[in-house]
Design a protein around this motif. Sequence first.
Motif, PDB file in Angstrom:
ATOM      1  N   PHE A  33       0.874  -1.169   0.000  1.00  0.00           N
ATOM      2  CA  PHE A  33       0.000   0.000   0.000  1.00  0.00           C
ATOM      3  C   PHE A  33       0.914   1.222   0.000  1.00  0.00           C
ATOM      4  O   PHE A  33       1.854   1.296   0.796  1.00  0.00           O
ATOM      5  N   ALA A  34       0.637   2.183  -0.857  1.00  0.00           N
ATOM      6  CA  ALA A  34       1.499   3.362  -0.907  1.00  0.00           C
ATOM      7  C   ALA A  34       0.704   4.596  -1.286  1.00  0.00           C
ATOM      8  O   ALA A  34      -0.293   4.519  -2.002  1.00  0.00           O
ATOM      9  N   ILE A  35       1.168   5.737  -0.788  1.00  0.00           N
ATOM     10  CA  ILE A  35       0.596   7.020  -1.173  1.00  0.00           C
ATOM     11  C   ILE A  35       1.730   7.898  -1.667  1.00  0.00           C
ATOM     12  O   ILE A  35       2.897   7.697  -1.307  1.00  0.00           O
ATOM     13  N   ALA A  36       1.387   8.849  -2.514  1.00  0.00           N
ATOM     14  CA  ALA A  36       2.414   9.648  -3.198  1.00  0.00           C
ATOM     15  C   ALA A  36       3.035  10.697  -2.276  1.00  0.00           C
ATOM     16  O   ALA A  36       3.121  11.868  -2.597  1.00  0.00           O
ATOM     17  N   LYS A  37       3.449  10.260  -1.114  1.00  0.00           N
ATOM     18  CA  LYS A  37       4.152  11.137  -0.170  1.00  0.00           C
ATOM     19  C   LYS A  37       5.358  10.385   0.386  1.00  0.00           C
ATOM     20  O   LYS A  37       5.792  10.612   1.507  1.00  0.00           O
ATOM     21  N   ASP A  38       5.880   9.451  -0.439  1.00  0.00           N
ATOM     22  CA  ASP A  38       6.984   8.601  -0.021  1.00  0.00           C
ATOM     23  C   ASP A  38       6.634   7.835   1.253  1.00  0.00           C
ATOM     24  O   ASP A  38       7.431   7.709   2.173  1.00  0.00           O
ATOM     25  N   GLN A  82      20.013  -1.751   0.362  1.00  0.00           N
ATOM     26  CA  GLN A  82      20.331  -3.170   0.443  1.00  0.00           C
ATOM     27  C   GLN A  82      19.200  -4.016  -0.134  1.00  0.00           C
ATOM     28  O   GLN A  82      18.075  -3.551  -0.322  1.00  0.00           O
ATOM     29  N   SER A  83      19.515  -5.264  -0.394  1.00  0.00           N
ATOM     30  CA  SER A  83      18.555  -6.193  -0.998  1.00  0.00           C
ATOM     31  C   SER A  83      17.343  -6.420  -0.097  1.00  0.00           C
ATOM     32  O   SER A  83      17.469  -6.615   1.112  1.00  0.00           O
ATOM     33  N   MET A  84      16.161  -6.410  -0.710  1.00  0.00           N
ATOM     34  CA  MET A  84      14.937  -6.721   0.019  1.00  0.00           C
ATOM     35  C   MET A  84      14.632  -8.204  -0.123  1.00  0.00           C
ATOM     36  O   MET A  84      14.427  -8.706  -1.230  1.00  0.00           O
ATOM     37  N   MET A  85      14.650  -8.914   0.969  1.00  0.00           N
ATOM     38  CA  MET A  85      14.314 -10.339   1.020  1.00  0.00           C
ATOM     39  C   MET A  85      15.187 -11.173   0.075  1.00  0.00           C
ATOM     40  O   MET A  85      14.743 -12.161  -0.501  1.00  0.00           O
ATOM     41  N   GLY A  86      16.444 -10.766  -0.119  1.00  0.00           N
ATOM     42  CA  GLY A  86      17.358 -11.527  -0.959  1.00  0.00           C
ATOM     43  C   GLY A  86      17.160 -11.326  -2.447  1.00  0.00           C
ATOM     44  O   GLY A  86      17.763 -12.025  -3.260  1.00  0.00           O
ATOM     45  N   SER A  87      16.348 -10.340  -2.827  1.00  0.00           N
ATOM     46  CA  SER A  87      16.034 -10.106  -4.234  1.00  0.00           C
ATOM     47  C   SER A  87      17.029  -9.129  -4.860  1.00  0.00           C
ATOM     48  O   SER A  87      17.927  -8.601  -4.198  1.00  0.00           O
ATOM     49  N   ASP A  88      16.845  -8.856  -6.157  1.00  0.00           N
ATOM     50  CA  ASP A  88      17.662  -7.859  -6.856  1.00  0.00           C
ATOM     51  C   ASP A  88      17.123  -6.450  -6.644  1.00  0.00           C
ATOM     52  O   ASP A  88      17.743  -5.480  -7.064  1.00  0.00           O
ATOM     53  N   PHE A  89      15.967  -6.341  -6.010  1.00  0.00           N
ATOM     54  CA  PHE A  89      15.369  -5.048  -5.696  1.00  0.00           C
ATOM     55  C   PHE A  89      15.815  -4.600  -4.306  1.00  0.00           C
ATOM     56  O   PHE A  89      15.816  -5.397  -3.362  1.00  0.00           O
ATOM     57  N   SER A  90      16.160  -3.353  -4.181  1.00  0.00           N
ATOM     58  CA  SER A  90      16.460  -2.803  -2.859  1.00  0.00           C
ATOM     59  C   SER A  90      15.144  -2.416  -2.194  1.00  0.00           C
ATOM     60  O   SER A  90      14.076  -2.450  -2.812  1.00  0.00           O
ATOM     61  N   TYR A  91      15.229  -2.029  -0.915  1.00  0.00           N
ATOM     62  CA  TYR A  91      14.029  -1.548  -0.233  1.00  0.00           C
ATOM     63  C   TYR A  91      13.451  -0.345  -0.973  1.00  0.00           C
ATOM     64  O   TYR A  91      12.241  -0.227  -1.143  1.00  0.00           O
ATOM     65  N   GLU A  92      14.325   0.557  -1.411  1.00  0.00           N
ATOM     66  CA  GLU A  92      13.870   1.743  -2.129  1.00  0.00           C
ATOM     67  C   GLU A  92      13.220   1.377  -3.457  1.00  0.00           C
ATOM     68  O   GLU A  92      12.183   1.922  -3.832  1.00  0.00           O
ATOM     69  N   ASP A  93      13.835   0.451  -4.187  1.00  0.00           N
ATOM     70  CA  ASP A  93      13.272   0.028  -5.471  1.00  0.00           C
ATOM     71  C   ASP A  93      11.844  -0.474  -5.304  1.00  0.00           C
ATOM     72  O   ASP A  93      10.970  -0.209  -6.134  1.00  0.00           O
ATOM     73  N   SER A  94      11.610  -1.224  -4.227  1.00  0.00           N
ATOM     74  CA  SER A  94      10.325  -1.895  -4.033  1.00  0.00           C
ATOM     75  C   SER A  94       9.251  -0.999  -3.440  1.00  0.00           C
ATOM     76  O   SER A  94       8.062  -1.175  -3.735  1.00  0.00           O
ATOM     77  N   LEU A  95       9.652  -0.047  -2.601  1.00  0.00           N
ATOM     78  CA  LEU A  95       8.670   0.657  -1.790  1.00  0.00           C
ATOM     79  C   LEU A  95       8.515   2.139  -2.090  1.00  0.00           C
ATOM     80  O   LEU A  95       7.612   2.783  -1.568  1.00  0.00           O
ATOM     81  N   GLU A  96       9.372   2.697  -2.927  1.00  0.00           N
ATOM     82  CA  GLU A  96       9.267   4.121  -3.219  1.00  0.00           C
ATOM     83  C   GLU A  96       8.153   4.418  -4.212  1.00  0.00           C
ATOM     84  O   GLU A  96       7.858   3.618  -5.097  1.00  0.00           O
ATOM     85  N   LEU A  97       7.566   5.589  -4.064  1.00  0.00           N
ATOM     86  CA  LEU A  97       6.564   6.072  -5.009  1.00  0.00           C
ATOM     87  C   LEU A  97       6.876   7.554  -5.249  1.00  0.00           C
ATOM     88  O   LEU A  97       6.230   8.443  -4.717  1.00  0.00           O
TER      89      LEU A  97
END
Length: 226
Positions: A33-38, A82-97
């Motif tokens: 779930f995300a809103i456009a306020k980071d 850093q990697s999120m859950m061992g993936s190629d996506f970082s926390y920022e890659d996965s959760l930023e809006l």
Amino acid sequence: RIDKNMVPNSIQHRTKMIIHQGRRVDEKVMVVFAIAKDTSFAIFLEPSRDKGTKYLKLGNNLWMYLPSVEKVIKIAGHMLRQSMMGSDFSYEDSLELKKLTTHYEPKIIGEEVIEDRKCYILQLTAIRRDVTYYMRKIWVDKERFIVLKSELYAKSGKLLKLLTVQEVGKYKDRFYPTHITMQNKLRKNTKTEMVTLDVKFDVKIPEELFSIRNLNRNIQFLRSLE
């Protein structure tokens, strides 16, 4: 036009994360779930060993809840990369809006056809110091204004990651990638797919989801996801 497609006022999506490491393949399912306020919240539903793991991102700070030890851990600064859950996506890659227009100066540097789609090639150079990738080279579908390919670079010019889009869905007047693959170029024989199982735009999200104190609580709203 890219920002209009990719950065709604709010978004809710259920996504399968498929992590390839050599011959090993791990699959995980999460709801974001995300809103456009980071501001974003994510909870993992599968597999059982990850079920109940939660992430809350508020600006440049991230908190992770580990149900196995019932503990909240804060992640900040460079650790967000850093990697999120061992993936190629970082926390920022996965959760930023975030909107590209607020972080980069764009320049059209060419055109190319990708999978029979005519694309503009843009070079984006960071105008802020707090961005993860100093430069991005992106291939933008001329008709749908979706990024079909993205090369992510460090300030040194080193290629860090490559993102490609395999499938795009249309939701009313919005186009949105539903199957993407990220490759971390600093790792060998690895890639991660993100497959959108369902998505809703401009939805009302309960404010309590974005509360640190609620990370270790069983919120009634979340039970409906299982």
